[in-house]
Write a protein that holds these residues in place. Structure first.
Motif, PDB file in Angstrom:
ATOM      1  N   ASP A  64       1.147  -1.283   0.054  1.00  0.00           N
ATOM      2  CA  ASP A  64       0.066  -0.037  -0.031  1.00  0.00           C
ATOM      3  C   ASP A  64       1.071   1.363  -0.123  1.00  0.00           C
ATOM      4  N   PHE A  65      -0.072   2.462  -0.244  1.00  0.00           N
ATOM      5  CA  PHE A  65       1.500   3.786  -0.357  1.00  0.00           C
ATOM      6  C   PHE A  65       0.846   4.407   1.433  1.00  0.00           C
ATOM      7  N   GLY A  66       2.059   4.741   1.327  1.00  0.00           N
ATOM      8  CA  GLY A  66       1.939   5.373   2.960  1.00  0.00           C
ATOM      9  C   GLY A  66       2.183   4.739   4.043  1.00  0.00           C
ATOM     10  N   LEU A  67       2.605   3.530   3.890  1.00  0.00           N
ATOM     11  CA  LEU A  67       2.480   2.378   5.623  1.00  0.00           C
ATOM     12  C   LEU A  67       3.910   2.735   6.449  1.00  0.00           C
ATOM     13  N   LEU A 123       2.470  -1.402  10.449  1.00  0.00           N
ATOM     14  CA  LEU A 123       2.532  -3.062  11.052  1.00  0.00           C
ATOM     15  C   LEU A 123       2.537  -3.470  12.837  1.00  0.00           C
ATOM     16  N   ILE A 124       2.513  -3.199  13.603  1.00  0.00           N
ATOM     17  CA  ILE A 124       3.204  -3.330  14.780  1.00  0.00           C
ATOM     18  C   ILE A 124       1.466  -3.804  14.908  1.00  0.00           C
ATOM     19  N   GLY A 125       0.389  -2.131  14.687  1.00  0.00           N
ATOM     20  CA  GLY A 125      -0.979  -2.664  14.663  1.00  0.00           C
ATOM     21  C   GLY A 125      -1.506  -4.062  14.441  1.00  0.00           C
ATOM     22  N   PHE A 126      -1.238  -3.964  12.840  1.00  0.00           N
ATOM     23  CA  PHE A 126      -1.988  -5.147  12.097  1.00  0.00           C
ATOM     24  C   PHE A 126      -1.526  -6.610  12.611  1.00  0.00           C
ATOM     25  N   ALA A 174      -3.939 -11.767  17.249  1.00  0.00           N
ATOM     26  CA  ALA A 174      -5.466 -11.842  18.451  1.00  0.00           C
ATOM     27  C   ALA A 174      -6.464 -12.657  17.730  1.00  0.00           C
ATOM     28  N   LYS A 175      -6.587 -12.997  16.293  1.00  0.00           N
ATOM     29  CA  LYS A 175      -7.689 -13.877  16.074  1.00  0.00           C
ATOM     30  C   LYS A 175      -7.264 -15.076  15.910  1.00  0.00           C
ATOM     31  N   MET A 176      -5.822 -15.480  16.910  1.00  0.00           N
ATOM     32  CA  MET A 176      -5.065 -16.632  16.817  1.00  0.00           C
ATOM     33  C   MET A 176      -5.622 -17.209  18.723  1.00  0.00           C
ATOM     34  N   GLY A 177      -6.200 -15.628  19.005  1.00  0.00           N
ATOM     35  CA  GLY A 177      -5.763 -16.446  20.922  1.00  0.00           C
ATOM     36  C   GLY A 177      -4.808 -15.737  21.652  1.00  0.00           C
ATOM     37  N   ILE A 178      -3.902 -14.849  20.903  1.00  0.00           N
ATOM     38  CA  ILE A 178      -2.747 -14.450  21.489  1.00  0.00           C
ATOM     39  C   ILE A 178      -2.499 -13.267  21.430  1.00  0.00           C
ATOM     40  N   HIS A 179      -2.702 -12.703  22.807  1.00  0.00           N
ATOM     41  CA  HIS A 179      -2.179 -10.995  22.410  1.00  0.00           C
ATOM     42  C   HIS A 179      -0.653 -10.249  23.254  1.00  0.00           C
ATOM     43  N   GLN A 212       5.339   0.586   0.137  1.00  0.00           N
ATOM     44  CA  GLN A 212       5.712   0.233   0.969  1.00  0.00           C
ATOM     45  C   GLN A 212       4.367  -1.284   0.829  1.00  0.00           C
ATOM     46  N   VAL A 213       5.744  -2.423   1.581  1.00  0.00           N
ATOM     47  CA  VAL A 213       5.629  -3.397   1.759  1.00  0.00           C
ATOM     48  C   VAL A 213       5.720  -4.103   3.412  1.00  0.00           C
ATOM     49  N   TYR A 214       4.737  -4.679   3.715  1.00  0.00           N
ATOM     50  CA  TYR A 214       4.759  -4.981   5.587  1.00  0.00           C
ATOM     51  C   TYR A 214       4.426  -6.673   4.308  1.00  0.00           C
ATOM     52  N   GLY A 215       5.268  -7.125   5.524  1.00  0.00           N
ATOM     53  CA  GLY A 215       5.680  -8.410   5.150  1.00  0.00           C
ATOM     54  C   GLY A 215       6.202  -9.653   6.458  1.00  0.00           C
TER      55      GLY A 215
END
Length: 520
Positions: free
Chosen positions: A401-404, A409-412, A418-423, A475-478
């Motif tokens: 995406d543009f402007g990442l 990345l940390i927020g995502f 969290a969807k796996m039960g890991i917080h 930019q690209v998160y991986g």
């Protein structure tokens, strides 16, 4: 035999109003044989029974000798006390026997019954109590002992073994009858024609009976967890990448990712190289008929005319060489003579990030926000142990995406895990050749009660993205993680070789249910 036994059971029950105990009524009949007859009568409500399972202690041949003649330590003590001037240690085996001397002397010393005077044994007390014999006599009579510690100690000394004993308490049922009437199991045409079905006793249908086991296929636990991950990715708007190419060139597996040709990951100790053929052709246009990539394909443009469009494969190859060898796009590169032959060597892919590079190069034909993921096998020259295999699965995700920025990345990552039960994620700075900044991801897993490393992540470097023609503003998160680790956690598997390979228990595969990753 079964018919005779059912008649005998009914005969015994008819002669008393009290429940029968199988030990008294049928002492010589094996429990499995008796249970078959009881089940046959119980299904017709002619009787009811209760099963009592107990463990009984059985004396070994050595223990029977101790119960009859005394323990080894008592025999040693008596032999020493009988020798008025003491008994030489070397003479003890000849008096009490070799085995008795070996076991009994140690126990007698431990209990303080004898003492050693140079090479002579002497009695250290006037009276003793043979506890071992008394304990074994109690067990011989009652088949148990009131002190569980005694049972554990004698079992450890291999003087007793524990055997399961099954007994039954049998009582009359609501439809008790002295005679067992055979019931027909099939309604035949002859019965219907003659009218005999009206008077013929028919066996009632047993709705509680378990059906025959039907052998069928079963999903492997890895596939169950993989599907859960796919559901999470699809829920978050990701598109699945094609990962059907297990063999890659060094170009896509390493060079396109800005991994230097001298990197340790490219050594034979870490990577499987193909010997025949050993080399591939240079990258070229996709073969026709790839429907997944066709929708991303656009005509190739020259970077001089349209800088935000992807370069052709020939220019892409040159860009990768230049960014490694002398630097480009604001980077000084690695400053080493880049080898085309090294780039064309065929390898079993060490990660699915090579597919991500391929897809991002296609995305450069029409730069737009995109989310891709893949879950498939990768291969590394690892030493196989309880937590490592030479073949495993990598879960990979990329967001373009543009402007990442790093905060996004940390927020995502927090939402994704969290969807796996890991917080409560923690992030640790790391190094990857193709991401900067890079972060290892740790999460507290309530099911394990500990912090575990759950993945690696970062933002792809400009040396990788701009080389393929993606615009500077994109930019690209991986990130990536293992499929085996969460599967082992969810199914309580401590050795990865019990999950994949020849040691896998097929009953484990068939019996384990699906999982929900958000459940601890």
């Amino acid at each position: 035999m079964a018919a005779d036994l059912t008649s005998e059971v009914l005969e015994r029950l008819s002669s008393t109003e009290e429940p029968l105990h199988s030990d008294d009524a049928f002492p010589s009949i094996p429990p499995t044989v008796l249970k078959s007859a009881l089940d046959r009568l119980g299904s017709r409500d002619m009787l009811k029974y209760e099963t009592i399972d107990t463990e009984e202690a059985v004396l070994s041949k050595e223990a029977e000798g101790i119960a009859a003649n005394g323990s080894h330590e008592v025999k040693v003590f008596e032999a020493v006390r009988a020798a008025l001037d003491g008994l030489k240690i070397s003479d003890l085996p000849g008096v009490v026997g070799k085995d008795t001397a070996k076991v009994g002397a140690g126990n007698a010393f431990k209990k303080g019954w004898i003492k050693k005077d140079k090479d002579t044994l002497r009695a250290a007390t006037d009276s003793i109590q043979d506890e071992a014999r008394e304990q074994l006599e109690i067990i011989q009579t009652t088949k148990t002992h009131p002190n569980p510690k005694v049972i554990a100690d004698l079992k450890k000394r291999k003087l007793i073994t524990l055997q399961k004993r099954i007994r039954f308490i049998i009582a009359k049922g609501p439809k008790f009858a002295r005679e067992f009437v055979k019931e027909e199991t099939d309604l035949t045409a002859e019965m219907l024609a003659s009218g005999a079905w009206k008077t013929t006793p028919l066996k009632p249908y047993n709705f509680k009976a378990k059906g025959a086991i039907t052998h069928s296929g079963a999903l492997h636990p890895l596939n169950k967890v993989r599907q859960e991950f796919r559901n999470i990715f699809f829920e978050m708007g990701f598109e699945e990448m094609p990962t059907n190419r297990y063999v890659e060139t060094g170009f896509w597996n390493f060079d396109a990712l800005f991994v230097p040709q001298q990197h340790p990951a490219r050594d034979l100790q870490d990577t499987f190289y193909i010997s025949d053929p050993a080399f591939a052709d240079k990258p070229r246009e996709d073969p026709a008929g790839d429907p997944h990539l066709a929708k991303l394909s656009q005509p190739m443009y020259s970077s001089k005319d349209t800088p935000n469009k992807p370069v052709g494969y020939e220019e892409y190859w040159n860009n990768v060489r230049d960014v490694h060898q002398s630097g480009k796009y604001g980077s000084i590169g690695y400053r080493y003579p880049w080898s085309p032959d090294e780039s064309l060597r065929l390898v079993l892919r060490t990660h699915t990030t090579s597919v991500s590079a391929y897809m991002l190069h296609k995305l450069a034909a029409n730069p737009r926000p995109a989310r891709y993921f893949s879950i498939d096998r990768v291969f590394r020259n690892e030493s196989v142990d309880a937590t490592h295999l030479a073949e495993f699965h990598q879960i990979e995700g990329v967001i373009a995406d543009f402007g990442l920025a790093l905060g996004g990345l940390i927020g995502f990552m927090e939402v994704f895990f969290a969807k796996m039960g890991i917080h409560g994620l923690r992030f640790k700075p790391a190094y990857n050749p193709y991401t900067e900044p890079s972060m290892e991801i740790f999460g507290y897993h309530a099911g394990l009660g500990m912090w575990v490393e759950i993945g690696n992540s970062g933002m792809f470097r400009p040396e990788m993205l701009e080389t393929m023609g993606l615009p500077k503003g994109m930019q690209v998160y991986g990130w990536g993680l293992s499929l085996e680790r969460p599967t082992m956690i969810k199914y309580g598997v401590s050795n990865i070789r019990e999950l994949v390979g020849h040691k896998v228990d097929l009953n484990f595969i068939e019996s384990n249910p699906a999982v929900r990753l958000e459940k601890n």
